[in-house]
Structures are given as C-alpha cells and as structure tokens.
Design an enzyme around this catalytic site. Structure first.
Site, PDB file in Angstrom:
ATOM      1  N   LYS A 196      17.057 -13.852 -12.730  1.00 51.07           N
ATOM      2  CA  LYS A 196      15.703 -13.286 -12.598  1.00 51.07           C
ATOM      3  C   LYS A 196      14.879 -13.560 -13.854  1.00 51.07           C
ATOM      4  CE  LYS A 196      13.363  -8.813 -12.795  1.00 51.07           C
ATOM      5  NZ  LYS A 196      12.326  -8.975 -11.774  1.00 51.07           N
ATOM      6  N   ILE A 233      -2.257  -0.559  -1.098  1.00 56.48           N
ATOM      7  CA  ILE A 233      -1.046  -0.058  -0.452  1.00 56.48           C
ATOM      8  C   ILE A 233      -0.349   1.021  -1.267  1.00 56.48           C
ATOM      9  CG2 ILE A 233       1.172  -0.744   0.545  1.00 56.48           C
ATOM     10  CD1 ILE A 233      -1.396  -1.697   2.017  1.00 56.48           C
ATOM     11  N   SER A 258       1.051   0.850  -5.064  1.00 61.37           N
ATOM     12  CA  SER A 258       1.406   0.569  -6.455  1.00 61.37           C
ATOM     13  C   SER A 258       0.399  -0.365  -7.109  1.00 61.37           C
ATOM     14  CB  SER A 258       2.800  -0.052  -6.524  1.00 61.37           C
ATOM     15  OG  SER A 258       2.835  -1.277  -5.810  1.00 61.37           O
ATOM     16  N   ARG A 301      12.897 -11.166  -7.354  1.00 64.88           N
ATOM     17  CA  ARG A 301      12.743  -9.729  -7.124  1.00 64.88           C
ATOM     18  C   ARG A 301      14.090  -9.110  -6.752  1.00 64.88           C
ATOM     19  NH1 ARG A 301      10.877  -4.696  -7.518  1.00 64.88           N
ATOM     20  NH2 ARG A 301      10.450  -3.646  -5.560  1.00 64.88           N
ATOM     21  N   TRP A 355      16.973   1.039   2.843  1.00 61.52           N
ATOM     22  CA  TRP A 355      16.983   0.422   1.517  1.00 61.52           C
ATOM     23  C   TRP A 355      17.932   1.122   0.555  1.00 61.52           C
ATOM     24  CZ3 TRP A 355      11.103  -1.008   0.579  1.00 61.52           C
ATOM     25  CH2 TRP A 355      10.776  -2.066   1.445  1.00 61.52           C
ATOM     26  N   HIS A 383       2.842   2.244   6.118  1.00 59.56           N
ATOM     27  CA  HIS A 383       2.737   0.823   5.760  1.00 59.56           C
ATOM     28  C   HIS A 383       4.022   0.101   6.134  1.00 59.56           C
ATOM     29  CE1 HIS A 383       2.009  -2.881   3.659  1.00 59.56           C
ATOM     30  NE2 HIS A 383       3.135  -2.728   2.990  1.00 59.56           N
ATOM     31  N   ASP A 386       3.948   4.441  18.973  1.00 56.91           N
ATOM     32  CA  ASP A 386       4.597   5.723  19.259  1.00 56.91           C
ATOM     33  C   ASP A 386       4.862   6.543  17.992  1.00 56.91           C
ATOM     34  OD1 ASP A 386       5.625   7.550  21.165  1.00 56.91           O
ATOM     35  OD2 ASP A 386       7.675   6.918  20.708  1.00 56.91           O
ATOM     36  N   HIS A 434       2.408 -11.459  -2.744  1.00 60.52           N
ATOM     37  CA  HIS A 434       3.645 -12.025  -3.289  1.00 60.52           C
ATOM     38  C   HIS A 434       3.429 -13.408  -3.892  1.00 60.52           C
ATOM     39  CE1 HIS A 434       5.315  -8.748  -0.866  1.00 60.52           C
ATOM     40  NE2 HIS A 434       6.302  -8.770  -1.727  1.00 60.52           N
TER      41      HIS A 434
END
EC number: 2.1.1.14
Length: 766
Positions: free
Chosen positions: A18, A438, A440, A522, A568, A648, A663, A702
């Site tokens: 990374k 959204i 952040s 990421r 997650w 979101h 729904d 992104h």
C-alpha cells in the site's frame, strides 16, 4: 498427503505494498522502488509457505492492483481510450485503467462475488483484439524458481474472465463477451507454452463462476475451452478451482467431465452441499481432490477435529494419494498474520487464525492424515474450540431474546414515503436538485496523527476534542462556502465506517494490523464479532450535535447500517448471520432515536454492503434480502415523519435487487452511478417507478480526476430524462476520505455549479 494454498494476501503484514504504491503514485518513489517492495513481499510469502511444508504453492496471485486487471493486461484487452499501441503493458497504462488519469476515467470497479474485494471489470466488444501483452505469470514463476521454490502458476480461467466482463459502451446489448472465447484462447495457449518451457509442472485455473446459476450455453463454454486447451496443456497437471459457494449439480457434472484436467478444488466451508455431491454423484477415478476445508474468508481457527472427519470421509472416496488439503478460497480475504497482534485479548486471540496461521493449519491437517499428527498443535486447537464455546463473554441472554422477538414481525414507518417527503420538505425547505455529499471528507496526515496520539494517551481528551472541533468547523465552513444544501460533519473522528461503530458496541474485538485489501491500495481492518452485540452508550450524538450547532443548514447524522457492519466484519460462525444482524439493528435503532431527540433532522444510515451479502445462488436471494431489508427498517421504524432517513450504497450492480432497495423504505438513497457508465439509470428507463428521493452519484471519487461542470451537468440531465426533478439529489458517488482537498474542492465546486445551472434551466422551462 499433500497441502495446497489457493492464494495469499499481497499487501504485506504491515501494508508494505500500500505505502509503496501510494508513494509511487505521488511521484515520491520510482518504479524500481515499487518493484523492489513487491519482489520482497513475494519472496517472503513463497518462503513462508515452503517452510511450512506446503507442496502446492501458488504464484501469480500477487498483483499491483487486481488479478482480473492483470488478466486484462495479459490478454491485451485494453479499452481504446487509453491509447495503448501494443507491446508489454507498463505501469502507465495499467494504473490508468485502474485509477483513471487527468483526462480519462478509470474502468468500472465492482465487488468480487460476495466479498468486499473490488475488481476492475473487463470492457469487451466484438472488435476487441487479444494479444499476449503481459508476461507477469511467467516472470513470477521464474522468480520463485530462482529462489528455489517450485510454484503452481495461477490464472483466472478464460470462461470466468469472459463471464465477469461487461460489454463496452456503444455495442449492441445482444453482444455476449462469451462469444469471444475462441479469440481469447490463443493467448492462453501462448502463456501455457511459456510456463511449460520455464519448467512448470502444474497450472491452476481459477473458475469461480462455476458456483453461479449458469445456463447450458455458459456451461458448454467450459467444455469448449478446456477441450481446445487440452493439447497445449499436455504434459502439465491442471487444477481447476472454484470457491465461495456450492457447485451446482449440473456444473459439477460438467467440471468433473472435462478432459485433460488433473484435479479440482472445492470450497467445502461455504459449499457444504458440494461435499454431499461428491459422496452421492461420485468423483472421477484417478483425479486429485483438493479439499478446501480451511476457511479463507474468516479468521476463526479451524476446528481440526471436524476437518479430520471430513477429510477421512473424502479419503475413503478418492484415496489417500489423490486427496490434497487446501483452503476454501484465496487467503487474500483474511488478515495476514496473528503474530503482529500484540495487544489483542489473549482469550480471543486463541480463537483466531489469520492467513499465516491458516497455512500452518492446512499443513497440520495434511501431516495428521499422513500419520504424522502434531499432538500439541491439535490439543491447543481443541482447547481453543472448547474455550470459545463456553466463554461467558460470548452470550448475552437479554440481547438474544430481543433479537429473537424480531423474527416473523414487520417494522415500517407509519406513513408512506410521499407523505413523509412532503412533511420533510416543509421543515427543511430545500431547493430543487438539493446537493449533499456522502459523509466523509479527506483524512489528512494531521488528522490521523491526532487520532493516533489520543489513542496512545499522548494528548488529553480536551486537546483531542478541540482538534476534532476545529476540523469539523473547517469542513462545515467549506461546505457553506461551496453552497451545499445538506451538510455533513466530515467524520474526522472516525478511522473507518465500520470499525468506528464496532469499537463502541459490545461483542466486538479489534486488531492492530488485521488489514485486508478492498481495492488497489485501499485496505480495511474488519472488526471481529465474537459475541452478542449491544450499544452501551450513544456513539455519534456528541459530534453530530456539535456540527449542527455550527450551521443553520441541515446537518446529516452519519451512521453505518447493520447489514454493512455485518458484511464488513469478520462475523461469528456459531450462529446464523441474520441473528447477529438483528442484534446490530437494535443497537443502531437506539442511536437513531438519540440523534432525533438531539435535534438532528436528517440521518443517513449507510448500507454500502447490502448487495455484497447477496448469496451467489438465486434460490437463496429471497431469504437474505428479507432479513437484510428488515434489519435496515428496524433501525428507523420509530422516527417522526419530519426526520429524513437517507441511505447510501456503492460499487455493486444493484439493478437486480432494485425492488428490495425500494422496500427498504428510505426517504433518500444515494447510490453509485458514474463509474458503471450509469448502469443504474437503465432500471428506471425500463419502467421501475421510484417515488423516494434518489441521488445517483455524478462523479467517481475513487479516481483523482476532477470532472468539469459541463460533464456533471450532462450526467444530471441524463438522470432527469428518467427521474422526476423533485426526487433527484446531486452528490458524488461515495465518501471523500480517500481524496485530497486539492481534488475535492474543485470537484464539489463544479458539482454545485452544474446544479445551479440546471436549476435555472428548470425554472426557465416552467
């Protein structure tokens, strides 16, 4: 008895790749520096597996970004817009496809089956030309061989590659990428020939689409492909790998009937019915069965005794010499090494196994079946299994009863969405095409330092609150200066949208270095849900109230939804997932009610991962969607009509679950739209009626690319062609934490300018 690993994490135990990637992208280091870090990682991984006694060690599972993108590079299937003119594909073209650049958008990115890993979707058309353009698989095989490690080169199989592709823009919808099979196979033959020449004795084809609901044409493609490749593969042992679910009976029949194939790997953790299929339908004589009994998707220590029972049953079917112990899938979906967790609770730590420990488990099982059982290893494992089952910290009877009471009942707001939107508009008084983000905002180095120092007790709580307050104030002022309508506080106090909440809920444990790749560079650090979940105290009210006091504009309270927290996290495997989800939903419900009581009138409950958890087989969809949607509704069923509930979702194909999304009964949904070529809008073009507020993202966050006002206005106009102006919101695709302010400020400026331009046009048209 032999052992095999399907694949291994590529980021490094401390995210070495990374940091090397981001340094290279920022121009702070050279390509050679990046390649050196990558080579060191590969070397250490191969050595680790060899030292553990693994017989079948994979190569070419390393990637600088994504394994599907690597296959696109191998095949030379570069979309024309990137201006590639042939030859070996270098970093410029490769990373432009992955991330976009100053002038070009990136390729579409979506979830890898039902995981939180994202892959770069191939774009193919009838005129796509395939040419052998990346020799990475052969290069890495030779690299390992030079280190004294004979590996099994891994390729994404040709059929799965085509089935995962999308049709390039402008091509007739009737075109099927699978029709390119005959054109793609010659490149595979070249790769196979080079691997044979380099000395490879085995080759692994990952064909994960075998677990999907495939029709007869798609199944026939496997027979066609491997029949065509049979002569090229002569002299090699060939392994075909599937994972993430049961292999359907018809696919199993097709698979085991393929000629020239030496062995098959099955996921026997998520694919328990495949085990029944092997027993009932039989297994081809003389073939290897690579039994995926060690979970590559979760971090719980393997129940070695149970695995031995499974393997012994399989040994009776296929024979000792043809049974290989394997992982259920690549270990890239789990954390790297438990050794680096020096602060994790010792009891919980004894219940866990990360990738490095799973390699040891695979080899311990193989040795035990070969009559070389490590008694101490097995005894420690049995003690850990018993400890987890009996630990009082796992079960909370009050929570269990509250969650059980939710089953079989419905939880909805008392009035319909149109009545609620009218009440909310009267209170909020928003303009047509309201703008928002959204949640952040960029996470700067200073911000990360402040959080790190507070966690390490290097600064006081007072100093920490002061620093976060200043950051929130800056973000609020920026949004007011940009003239955004519904604000966010920027989430400066949050490390991660799931970890932040898990740290404040009971039943969760956290790692220091349990990083898992999500996409590119990421990484996320999933919490571990080990016990029953409850909310001891308010989690976000302090910060949201502070932010609302700084502005007269509506300030969104920002929460992560129960399904996303579940999907997650590394989730306990000792009870059904829906029970854990209901527990989380009740905890979030309390937070929603406290935010409303504090005067927060807009509350966003993110369900970014709703689609991700959808089972891979259609027969299982309804059950999952029922409890997942129910969990979301539980969180907000008691709020007033004037409290506006947002949600979101990002980076998945939502078209096939749009009715479940409706729904959910949210007042406003913001959803990814730009990177997928506005695929979402096709649902509304085809007649689906949506009466709630909706914000299909107008630009891809992104990518570092900054969209122009005209480009965003064009996107909004496309939305207006299929959606009513009075329900349309304008927002980016996702949160802005991964971007820099130098990118965010101009992009949001252009977004608001585009919106104002269209408001004038709409007013003039009346």
């Amino acid at each position: 008895m032999a052992s095999h690993i399907v694949g291994y994490p590529r980021m490094g135990a401390k995210r070495e790749l990374k940091f090397a990637l981001e340094s290279f992208w920022d121009g702070k280091s050279s390509a050679e520096d990046l390649q050196k870090v990558a080579a060191d990682l590969r070397s250490s991984i191969w050595k680790q597996m060899a030292d553990a006694g693994t017989k079948y060690i994979p190569s070419n599972t390393f990637s600088y970004y994504d394994q599907v993108l690597d296959t696109t590079a191998m095949l030379g299937a570069v979309p024309k817009r990137y201006g590639w003119n042939g030859g070996e594909i270098g970093f410029d073209t490769y990373f432009s496809m992955a991330r976009g650049n100053a002038t070009l958008p990136a390729m579409e990115m979506t979830k890898w089956f039902d995981t939180n890993y994202h892959f770069i979707v191939p774009e193919l058309g009838p005129d796509t030309k395939f040419t052998y353009s990346s020799h990475k698989a052969v290069t890495e095989y030779k690299e390992a061989k030079g280190l004294g490690v004979d590996t099994v080169p891994v390729l994404i199989g040709p059929v799965s590659y085509l089935l995962l592709a999308k049709t390039e823009k402008g091509v007739d919808k009737s075109f099927s990428p699978l029709s390119l099979l005959e054109k793609v196979l010659p490149v595979y033959k070249e790769v196979i020939a080079e691997l044979k020449a380099a000395g490879a004795s085995w080759i692994q084809f990952d064909e994960p689409t075998l677990v999907l609901d495939l029709d007869s044409t798609q199944l026939q493609a496997f027979t066609t492909a491997y029949s065509e490749l049979e002569s090229s593969l002569s002299g090699l042992d060939v392994l075909i790998v599937s994972y993430f679910a049961d292999v359907p009976a018809e696919a199993y029949k097709t698979l085991v009937g393929l000629k020239g194939i030496s062995g098959f790997t099955f996921d026997l953790v998520r694919g328990t019915k495949t085990l029944d299929l092997i027993k009932s339908a039989g297994f081809p004589s003389g073939k290897y069965l690579f039994a995926g009994v060690v979970d590559g998707r979760n971090i719980w220590a393997n129940d070695l005794a149970a695995s031995i029972d499974t393997l012994s049953a399989l040994e009776a079917i296929v024979g000792k010499d043809k049974l290989v112990v394997s992982t259920s899938c690549s270990l890239m979906h789990t954390a790297v090494d438990l050794v680096n967790e020096t602060k994790l609770d010792n009891e919980i730590k004894s219940w866990l196994a990360f990738a490095a420990q799973k390699v040891l488990e695979v080899n311990a099982l193989a040795k035990a079946l070969a009559g070389q059982k490590d008694e101490a290893f097995f005894s420690a494992n049995a003690a850990a299994q018993a400890s987890r089952k009996s630990s009082p910290r796992v079960t909370n009877e009050e929570v269990q009863k509250a969650a059980a009471a939710l089953r079989g009942s419905d939880h909805r707001r008392s009035t319909n969405v149109s009545a609620r939107l009218a009440a909310q508009q009267k209170k909020l008084n928003l303009p047509i095409l309201p703008t928002t983000t959204i949640g952040s905002f960029p996470q700067t180095m200073d911000l990360r330092r402040v959080r790190r120092e507070y966690k390490a007790n290097k600064i006081s709580e007072e100093e920490y609150v002061k620093a976060i307050r200043e950051e929130i104030s800056k973000v609020v002022k920026l949004q007011e200066d940009l003239d955004i309508d519904v604000l966010v506080h920027g989430e400066p106090e949050r490390n991660d949208m799931v970890e932040y909440f898990g740290e404040q809920l009971s039943g969760f444990a956290f790692t220091a270095n349990g990083w898992v790749q999500s996409y590119g560079s990421r990484c996320v650090k999933p919490p571990i849900i080990y016990g029953d979940v409850s909310r001891p105290k308010a989690m976000t009210v302090f910060w949201s109230s502070m932010a609302q006091s700084m502005t007269s504009r509506p300030m969104k309270g920002m929460l992560t939804g129960p399904v996303t927290i579940l999907n997650w996290s590394f989730v306990r495997n000792d009870q059904p997932r829906f029970e854990t989800c209901y527990q989380i939903a009740l905890a979030i419900k309390k937070e929603v009610e406290d935010l409303e009581a504090a005067g927060i009138t807009v509350i966003q409950i993110d369900e970014a991962a709703l689609r991700e958890g959808l089972p891979l087989r259609k027969s299982e969809h309804a059950f999952y969607l029922d409890w997942a949607v129910h969990s979301f509704r539980i969180t907000n069923c008691g709020v007033q009509d004037t409290t506006q509930i947002h949600t979101h979702m990002c980076y998945s194909n939502f078209n096939d679950i749009i009715h479940s999304i409706i729904d959910m009964d949210a007042d406003v949904i913001t959803i990814e739209n730009s990177r997928s070529d506005e695929k979402l809008l096709s649902v509304f073009r085809e007649g689906v009626k949506y009466g709630a507020g909706i914000g299909p993202g107008v630009y891809d966050i992104h990518s570092p690319r900054i969209p122009s006002t005209e480009e965003i206005a064009d996107r909004i106009n496309k939305m207006l062609a299929v959606l009513e102006a009075n329900i349309l919101w304008v927002n980016p695709d996702c949160g802005l934490k991964t971007r820099k302010y130098t990118e965010v400020n101009p992009a949001l400026t252009n977004m608001v300018s585009a919106c104002k331009l269209l408001r004038k046009e709409l007013a003039g048209a009346k």
